[in-house]
Scaffold this motif. Sequence first.
Motif: not given
Length: 231
Positions: A9, A50, A57
């Motif tokens: 990410k 996430l 992501p």
Amino acid sequence: MLVVEDLHKSFVTAQGRLPVLRGVNLRLDAGESLALTGESGSGKSTLLHLVAGLDYPDSGCVRVHGEVLHARREAGLAQWRRTGIGLVFQQYNLIGSLDVAANLDFQARLAGRHDAAWSEHLAQRLGLAPLLARYPEQLSGGQQQRVAIGRALASRPGLVLADEPTGSLDEGSSDAVLDLLLALVRDAGSSLLMVTHSMRMAARLSRRVTLHLGQVRGDGDADATSTAARM
């Protein structure tokens, strides 16, 4: 019940793209508690967001019971947030217009899992039974955090995500709140992934891993990698 596999990410800044997670792998088994530590800015909260389905992501995946979480549409992610997880934040995030009883029940009612007997058990265990008619502004910080814990566990989620849940409390209050969190997670049959900067708090959980330079280091590395490879 949770596998994070090669998760990346990054965020766009004025100086260009900033990588935060650089291939994170970890595993959390059913009923296990895992502490995620790391220096400020290491991406701990990003990883939690996430897993909560609050962000997407760049690559890699989060698997829940074998299912790729971000393959779901937004409605499916919203359902995951309502029914699959309980969230505990450092700043409590209680609803000021609702009393303690309504705050405790809020998540469970959203999930369609309100259980009056379980709510009463939570209120008793958290020491909130005499405070049910009060509002958040009438509570101490430790009391507000207890309400936040009860709210997160009221629906008996499979996974509880806690982001620095004792970070704004003094040491004595922190110990008491963590004692309750761990005990009630066990009572609910949930797993716990907790972000903390405190090594003392992290030592209380089943395992500890550290996020450093965008990757996980610690006793979960080998297990996470081998589990991801099998799936």
